[in-house]
Design a protein around this motif. Sequence first.
Motif, PDB file in Angstrom:
ATOM      1  N   VAL A 171     -29.956 -28.719  10.654  1.00  0.00           N
ATOM      2  CA  VAL A 171     -29.713 -28.188   9.316  1.00  0.00           C
ATOM      3  C   VAL A 171     -30.131 -26.717   9.257  1.00  0.00           C
ATOM      4  N   TYR A 172     -31.286 -26.404   9.828  1.00  0.00           N
ATOM      5  CA  TYR A 172     -31.764 -25.021   9.833  1.00  0.00           C
ATOM      6  C   TYR A 172     -30.834 -24.129  10.661  1.00  0.00           C
TER       7      TYR A 172
ATOM      8  N   MET B 279     -22.878   0.026   1.665  1.00  0.00           N
ATOM      9  CA  MET B 279     -23.404  -0.778   0.563  1.00  0.00           C
ATOM     10  C   MET B 279     -22.285  -1.324  -0.316  1.00  0.00           C
ATOM     11  N   HIS B 280     -21.249  -0.505  -0.532  1.00  0.00           N
ATOM     12  CA  HIS B 280     -20.125  -0.935  -1.370  1.00  0.00           C
ATOM     13  C   HIS B 280     -19.339  -2.072  -0.731  1.00  0.00           C
ATOM     14  N   ILE B 281     -19.515  -2.249   0.580  1.00  0.00           N
ATOM     15  CA  ILE B 281     -18.850  -3.356   1.283  1.00  0.00           C
ATOM     16  C   ILE B 281     -19.764  -4.569   1.395  1.00  0.00           C
ATOM     17  N   LEU B 282     -20.980  -4.344   1.873  1.00  0.00           N
ATOM     18  CA  LEU B 282     -21.841  -5.467   2.247  1.00  0.00           C
ATOM     19  C   LEU B 282     -22.520  -6.145   1.061  1.00  0.00           C
ATOM     20  N   PHE B 283     -22.901  -5.394   0.049  1.00  0.00           N
ATOM     21  CA  PHE B 283     -23.551  -6.029  -1.096  1.00  0.00           C
ATOM     22  C   PHE B 283     -22.604  -6.975  -1.839  1.00  0.00           C
ATOM     23  N   PRO B 284     -21.383  -6.543  -2.206  1.00  0.00           N
ATOM     24  CA  PRO B 284     -20.465  -7.493  -2.858  1.00  0.00           C
ATOM     25  C   PRO B 284     -20.157  -8.711  -1.982  1.00  0.00           C
ATOM     26  N   THR B 285     -20.013  -8.483  -0.662  1.00  0.00           N
ATOM     27  CA  THR B 285     -19.754  -9.603   0.250  1.00  0.00           C
ATOM     28  C   THR B 285     -20.913 -10.595   0.241  1.00  0.00           C
ATOM     29  N   SER B 286     -22.140 -10.090   0.282  1.00  0.00           N
ATOM     30  CA  SER B 286     -23.321 -10.949   0.279  1.00  0.00           C
ATOM     31  C   SER B 286     -23.475 -11.692  -1.046  1.00  0.00           C
ATOM     32  N   ILE B 287     -23.196 -11.013  -2.156  1.00  0.00           N
ATOM     33  CA  ILE B 287     -23.278 -11.661  -3.471  1.00  0.00           C
ATOM     34  C   ILE B 287     -22.279 -12.811  -3.555  1.00  0.00           C
ATOM     35  N   ALA B 288     -21.064 -12.571  -3.079  1.00  0.00           N
ATOM     36  CA  ALA B 288     -20.047 -13.631  -3.073  1.00  0.00           C
ATOM     37  C   ALA B 288     -20.486 -14.802  -2.193  1.00  0.00           C
ATOM     38  N   ALA B 289     -21.077 -14.493  -1.040  1.00  0.00           N
ATOM     39  CA  ALA B 289     -21.545 -15.552  -0.135  1.00  0.00           C
ATOM     40  C   ALA B 289     -22.657 -16.370  -0.775  1.00  0.00           C
ATOM     41  N   ILE B 290     -23.569 -15.714  -1.474  1.00  0.00           N
ATOM     42  CA  ILE B 290     -24.661 -16.415  -2.157  1.00  0.00           C
ATOM     43  C   ILE B 290     -24.107 -17.356  -3.227  1.00  0.00           C
ATOM     44  N   LEU B 291     -23.182 -16.874  -4.006  1.00  0.00           N
ATOM     45  CA  LEU B 291     -22.649 -17.669  -5.121  1.00  0.00           C
ATOM     46  C   LEU B 291     -21.777 -18.833  -4.645  1.00  0.00           C
ATOM     47  N   LEU B 292     -21.147 -18.698  -3.472  1.00  0.00           N
ATOM     48  CA  LEU B 292     -20.220 -19.724  -3.007  1.00  0.00           C
ATOM     49  C   LEU B 292     -20.808 -20.667  -1.958  1.00  0.00           C
ATOM     50  N   SER B 293     -21.985 -20.345  -1.427  1.00  0.00           N
ATOM     51  CA  SER B 293     -22.499 -21.076  -0.265  1.00  0.00           C
ATOM     52  C   SER B 293     -22.704 -22.567  -0.520  1.00  0.00           C
ATOM     53  N   ARG B 294     -23.236 -22.945  -1.683  1.00  0.00           N
ATOM     54  CA  ARG B 294     -23.488 -24.361  -1.957  1.00  0.00           C
ATOM     55  C   ARG B 294     -22.199 -25.162  -2.130  1.00  0.00           C
ATOM     56  N   TRP B 295     -21.120 -24.477  -2.411  1.00  0.00           N
ATOM     57  CA  TRP B 295     -19.819 -25.141  -2.478  1.00  0.00           C
ATOM     58  C   TRP B 295     -19.157 -25.188  -1.103  1.00  0.00           C
ATOM     59  N   LEU B 296     -19.297 -24.091  -0.328  1.00  0.00           N
ATOM     60  CA  LEU B 296     -18.603 -23.996   0.951  1.00  0.00           C
ATOM     61  C   LEU B 296     -19.235 -24.833   2.061  1.00  0.00           C
TER      62      LEU B 296
ATOM     63  N   PRO C 142     -20.912 -27.820   2.263  1.00  0.00           N
ATOM     64  CA  PRO C 142     -20.482 -29.219   2.374  1.00  0.00           C
ATOM     65  C   PRO C 142     -18.996 -29.343   2.718  1.00  0.00           C
ATOM     66  N   LEU C 143     -18.199 -28.403   2.234  1.00  0.00           N
ATOM     67  CA  LEU C 143     -16.762 -28.438   2.487  1.00  0.00           C
ATOM     68  C   LEU C 143     -16.462 -28.184   3.961  1.00  0.00           C
ATOM     69  N   VAL C 144     -17.154 -27.224   4.544  1.00  0.00           N
ATOM     70  CA  VAL C 144     -16.883 -26.827   5.929  1.00  0.00           C
ATOM     71  C   VAL C 144     -17.613 -27.715   6.932  1.00  0.00           C
ATOM     72  N   PHE C 145     -18.898 -27.964   6.688  1.00  0.00           N
ATOM     73  CA  PHE C 145     -19.717 -28.667   7.676  1.00  0.00           C
ATOM     74  C   PHE C 145     -19.990 -30.131   7.334  1.00  0.00           C
ATOM     75  N   GLY C 146     -19.712 -30.543   6.101  1.00  0.00           N
ATOM     76  CA  GLY C 146     -19.996 -31.909   5.701  1.00  0.00           C
ATOM     77  C   GLY C 146     -21.196 -31.990   4.778  1.00  0.00           C
ATOM     78  N   ALA C 147     -21.265 -33.109   4.035  1.00  0.00           N
ATOM     79  CA  ALA C 147     -22.317 -33.267   3.030  1.00  0.00           C
ATOM     80  C   ALA C 147     -23.715 -33.278   3.632  1.00  0.00           C
ATOM     81  N   GLU C 148     -23.839 -33.702   4.901  1.00  0.00           N
ATOM     82  CA  GLU C 148     -25.163 -33.781   5.524  1.00  0.00           C
ATOM     83  C   GLU C 148     -25.779 -32.400   5.751  1.00  0.00           C
ATOM     84  N   PHE C 149     -24.953 -31.346   5.641  1.00  0.00           N
ATOM     85  CA  PHE C 149     -25.472 -29.992   5.833  1.00  0.00           C
ATOM     86  C   PHE C 149     -25.555 -29.216   4.518  1.00  0.00           C
TER      87      PHE C 149
END
Length: 416
Positions: free
Chosen positions: A228-229, A275-292, A294-301
Amino acid sequence: MRFVAMLTIGIAMARLGFGKTAIGNYEAVLFISGLLTTFWVTGLIQALLPLYTRSDDISKDDRLFNAFMVIFGLTVLACLFAIVFNATITGFAAINHSLFPLMLLYMLLSTPSTMAEYIYFLHGNYKAMLSYGVITYGIQIILVVLPVLFGLDVAFAVLGLIVVSAVRFIWLISLLVRNSKFRVNVDFLKDYLSDGIPLSLKFLISSSGLYIDQLIIGYYYDSSTFAVYRFGAREIPLATILAASLSNSMLADFADRQRLGNTLLNLKLESSRLMHILFPTSIAAILLSRWLFPLVFGAEFQESANVFMIYCLIVLSRVIFPQTVTQGFRKNVAVLSISIVEMFMNIILSLLLVKYFGINGVAAATVIVYALEKVLLMAYNSYQLKISLVSYVPVKIFLAYSLLTLSAFVFAWFFL
């Protein structure tokens, strides 16, 4: 291009039905060769850039040849080290013994070939550098994927790596013939090694952080939690690629001290663009990670998403470049000393936070020590080099984006 090539090959191997054992052996070849060479190659390349100034008469310049001698010599030593510790290495990485000679040949050819793209860069041949990347990494994908497509043994995939590495090596020699004088320069070698050794040790220490974290997780938790880690403890590839590229590209400019003001201003402007590239990308990743996740790796992850969200905060450290200034001034012993402090702080914080916050605490420790390293480097630049933070960091933009990113993290952590 290198990242895309490796990703494409990995996906092709998995999708074309290459067995897990075969993929594991292929990855082991890359892992061991990288483990034995990446830290010092990175250090020596970054030590070369601030030393090198574009000569009026390139044919009389011998620095590239001398740098090649050092890198090739150390590659031979790395191969000899691997031969001496053959049993330990093959056991550690679970690599097939029949692949060991192929791994040595790949390491011998591919490691020095790293210089080729930097020769293009140092002489400002950016279009040629990109063409070189498209051609060689295109060939690599073809030569490695074709054996997989035809169901051949993993050895043929490794042979594909060797063939493209041989092409790169031959091309490197041709670049050296055209761009460097073949003679030994003792004075340059002294400067080069005095700068390169501390940087190589710095990258060795920095890379050990990942293994230390994994050892701590492995000690406190079972294999399922370790997995998991591992799935979550990764940065956004775009962040590391762009940040490292920007830092490397700026190092050569510090060789000309007469243009220091322009160099620092350019670093500040390029940091702002990043910064104009990486900060928006990171913010999007933070907001979407809990949805993505389980979808990509399965509920166990699902829990891996929390670790990944924390790792996304490393972007706060990635987009500022005090290390580029310190290395540009060739204060590599200072860089090494700060890395040693970072390593010990990582161990202490990880052991402390894992008791209270579990695997999330280990991830948080990584974010904290990365930030600490940048703070120490900025302090060194300010007090020892007399270079203020505002001369190379767009402070207002950084603070605004940092606040926005941390707010997105708090929102995602507690409400999503």
